[in-house]
Design a protein around this motif. Structure first.
Motif, mmCIF file in Angstrom:
data_model
loop_
_atom_site.group_PDB
_atom_site.id
_atom_site.type_symbol
_atom_site.label_atom_id
_atom_site.label_comp_id
_atom_site.label_asym_id
_atom_site.label_seq_id
_atom_site.Cartn_x
_atom_site.Cartn_y
_atom_site.Cartn_z
ATOM 1 N N MET A 1 0.819 -1.200 0.000
ATOM 2 C CA MET A 1 0.000 0.000 0.000
ATOM 3 C C MET A 1 0.859 1.259 0.000
ATOM 4 N N ALA A 2 0.392 2.283 -0.657
ATOM 5 C CA ALA A 2 1.082 3.576 -0.669
ATOM 6 C C ALA A 2 0.057 4.643 -0.306
ATOM 7 N N TRP A 3 0.529 5.685 0.374
ATOM 8 C CA TRP A 3 -0.394 6.733 0.788
ATOM 9 C C TRP A 3 -0.971 7.440 -0.429
ATOM 10 N N ALA A 4 -2.259 7.743 -0.371
ATOM 11 C CA ALA A 4 -2.955 8.331 -1.524
ATOM 12 C C ALA A 4 -2.664 9.807 -1.699
ATOM 13 N N GLY A 5 -2.071 10.450 -0.700
ATOM 14 C CA GLY A 5 -1.836 11.884 -0.786
ATOM 15 C C GLY A 5 -2.975 12.676 -0.177
ATOM 16 N N HIS A 6 -2.769 13.996 -0.072
ATOM 17 C CA HIS A 6 -3.736 14.860 0.613
ATOM 18 C C HIS A 6 -4.880 15.311 -0.271
ATOM 19 N N GLY A 7 -4.854 14.949 -1.538
ATOM 20 C CA GLY A 7 -5.968 15.258 -2.417
ATOM 21 C C GLY A 7 -6.074 16.736 -2.765
ATOM 22 N N ASP A 8 -7.244 17.120 -3.230
ATOM 23 C CA ASP A 8 -7.459 18.497 -3.681
ATOM 24 C C ASP A 8 -8.781 19.017 -3.125
ATOM 25 N N PRO A 9 -8.838 19.259 -1.809
ATOM 26 C CA PRO A 9 -10.078 19.755 -1.209
ATOM 27 C C PRO A 9 -10.437 21.145 -1.707
ATOM 28 N N THR A 10 -11.714 21.442 -1.710
ATOM 29 C CA THR A 10 -12.158 22.792 -2.037
ATOM 30 C C THR A 10 -11.764 23.730 -0.895
ATOM 31 N N PRO A 11 -11.760 25.043 -1.133
ATOM 32 C CA PRO A 11 -11.482 25.979 -0.034
ATOM 33 C C PRO A 11 -12.415 25.784 1.157
ATOM 34 N N VAL B 1 -1.236 24.078 6.121
ATOM 35 C CA VAL B 1 -1.715 24.860 4.997
ATOM 36 C C VAL B 1 -0.759 26.023 4.771
ATOM 37 N N VAL B 2 -0.543 26.356 3.516
ATOM 38 C CA VAL B 2 0.248 27.525 3.148
ATOM 39 C C VAL B 2 -0.749 28.588 2.702
ATOM 40 N N GLU C 1 -7.766 31.900 1.016
ATOM 41 C CA GLU C 1 -6.439 32.426 1.351
ATOM 42 C C GLU C 1 -5.308 31.461 1.005
ATOM 43 N N GLY C 2 -5.629 30.226 0.673
ATOM 44 C CA GLY C 2 -4.596 29.228 0.410
ATOM 45 C C GLY C 2 -3.774 29.547 -0.831
ATOM 46 N N ILE C 3 -2.502 29.153 -0.787
ATOM 47 C CA ILE C 3 -1.602 29.363 -1.925
ATOM 48 C C ILE C 3 -1.321 27.999 -2.559
ATOM 49 N N PRO C 4 -1.732 27.801 -3.803
ATOM 50 C CA PRO C 4 -1.544 26.495 -4.448
ATOM 51 C C PRO C 4 -0.142 26.328 -5.027
ATOM 52 N N ASN C 5 0.177 25.101 -5.365
ATOM 53 C CA ASN C 5 1.404 24.760 -6.109
ATOM 54 C C ASN C 5 2.685 25.174 -5.394
ATOM 55 N N ILE C 6 2.662 25.139 -4.063
ATOM 56 C CA ILE C 6 3.867 25.380 -3.280
ATOM 57 C C ILE C 6 4.483 24.026 -2.921
ATOM 58 N N LYS C 7 5.759 23.864 -3.203
ATOM 59 C CA LYS C 7 6.438 22.618 -2.863
ATOM 60 C C LYS C 7 6.806 22.632 -1.384
ATOM 61 N N VAL C 8 6.425 21.574 -0.680
ATOM 62 C CA VAL C 8 6.790 21.408 0.723
ATOM 63 C C VAL C 8 7.582 20.112 0.827
ATOM 64 N N THR D 1 1.249 21.809 -2.574
ATOM 65 C CA THR D 1 -0.022 22.188 -1.967
ATOM 66 C C THR D 1 -1.167 22.107 -2.967
ATOM 67 N N SER D 2 -2.339 21.812 -2.447
ATOM 68 C CA SER D 2 -3.542 21.728 -3.260
ATOM 69 C C SER D 2 -4.012 23.114 -3.669
ATOM 70 N N LYS D 3 -5.082 23.168 -4.423
ATOM 71 C CA LYS D 3 -5.639 24.458 -4.838
ATOM 72 C C LYS D 3 -6.038 25.308 -3.642
ATOM 73 N N SER D 4 -6.381 24.654 -2.537
ATOM 74 C CA SER D 4 -6.784 25.372 -1.330
ATOM 75 C C SER D 4 -5.605 25.686 -0.421
ATOM 76 N N GLY D 5 -4.388 25.282 -0.809
ATOM 77 C CA GLY D 5 -3.194 25.587 -0.036
ATOM 78 C C GLY D 5 -2.789 24.542 0.974
#
Length: 289
Positions: free
Chosen positions: A32-42, A208-209, A223-230, A241-245
């Motif tokens: 199994m591998a983690w599915a990731g944090h997904g892309d929640p709405t704001p 969240v960023v 207020e979230g900032i998308p596409n930030i590499k963490v 980061t997702s579209k919601s940060g």
């Protein structure tokens, strides 16, 4: 233990179910591998931020809602680990909220006869324990969460136990999916909150960023900032980061980590420190207006 009930009172519909299996290692651990944090709405991200805020300081929540959340000493209020989004749980929660709207029902078991555990596993999440909370009719996420933790008229206070981690059975649930759907169904707006664990990692770093445009000190929708590499130090995991940060990172071993956030939405890379033992840790990156 399983609890299942429905409440419609003061314009708010609520329902919760809890099911825990043995927390022994999953036989699927090796593949199994983690599915990731997904892309929640704001709005879904906001609901998670509010829920984690409540979990971090339940005494403050008790003061704010103006009721005794200990149920006259039955429970001990203590900070609980923040929950991290899981893409598969988000999918399951969204599908159920939409189904309740479209098929005009309000229950954990859908018209096809699937219970929460079956629905979650059909989305690929191999849970070893879960708790599902449903709410409806309430327009604002904070009010929906307040109704759930107040649990007015619900004898066993299952929503409160689930969301605030008030029993040993639910403390270990560290991932979540939140699905919010507003539509033309009888209850207008539907919330599904699925807490669960697969137990594949010792913990997660999540956060969240965001750009604190209203200077509230907390994330607000938009207020979230998308596409930030963490990324984590020492060859650890990295994500965007997702579209919601929001973001989440699985942690396989305890230790001290340096987190670096970088990308076009930040003036310069930002570093934060995190110490992880066996519980989730929340690390936010806040950018001044």
């Amino acid at each position: 233990m399983a609890t299942n009930r429905r409440l419609l009172r003061h314009g708010a519909a609520l329902s919760a179910v809890i099911l825990l299996q043995s927390l022994l290692p999953s036989p699927l651990s090796a593949v199994m591998a983690w599915a990731g944090h997904g892309d929640p709405t704001p709005e879904e991200q906001l609901t998670l931020e509010l829920l984690n805020w409540i979990r971090a300081d339940p005494l403050l929540a008790q003061k704010r809602v103006k009721i005794d959340l200990t149920a006259k000493g039955k429970f001990t209020l203590a900070p609980r680990q923040p929950l991290v989004f899981n893409a598969k749980l988000i999918e399951a929660a969204r599908l159920h909220s939409k189904a309740m709207n479209d098929q005009r029902f309000f229950a954990h078991q859908d018209p096809q006869g699937r219970n929460p555990g079956q629905r979650v596993r059909q989305c690929g999440y191999m849970w070893r324990g879960y708790s599902e909370n449903l709410a409806a009719t309430v327009p604002a996420p904070l009010k929906a969460l307040d109704n759930l933790i107040i649990d007015e008229g619900v004898g066993d206070l299952g929503h409160r136990i689930s969301l605030l981690g008030l029993s040993e059975q639910v403390i270990g649930l560290n991932e979540v999916g939140i699905g919010i759907h507003a539509g033309t169904g009888p209850l207008k707006k539907y919330y599904t909150i699925d807490l669960a664990t697969e137990g594949e990692y010792i913990a997660f770093i999540q956060g969240v960023v965001f750009r604190d445009t209203n200077k509230s000190g907390r994330y607000d929708a938009g207020e979230g900032i998308p596409n930030i590499k963490v990324e984590m130090s020492s060859g650890g995991a990295s994500t965007v980061t997702s579209k919601s940060g929001g973001y989440g990172l699985p942690v396989e071993n305890s230790g001290d980590f340096t987190l670096t956030a970088s990308g076009a939405g930040l003036p310069t890379p930002v570093q934060k420190q995190a110490t992880v033992k066996d519980l989730n840790v929340k690390v936010d990156f806040v950018v001044a207006k």
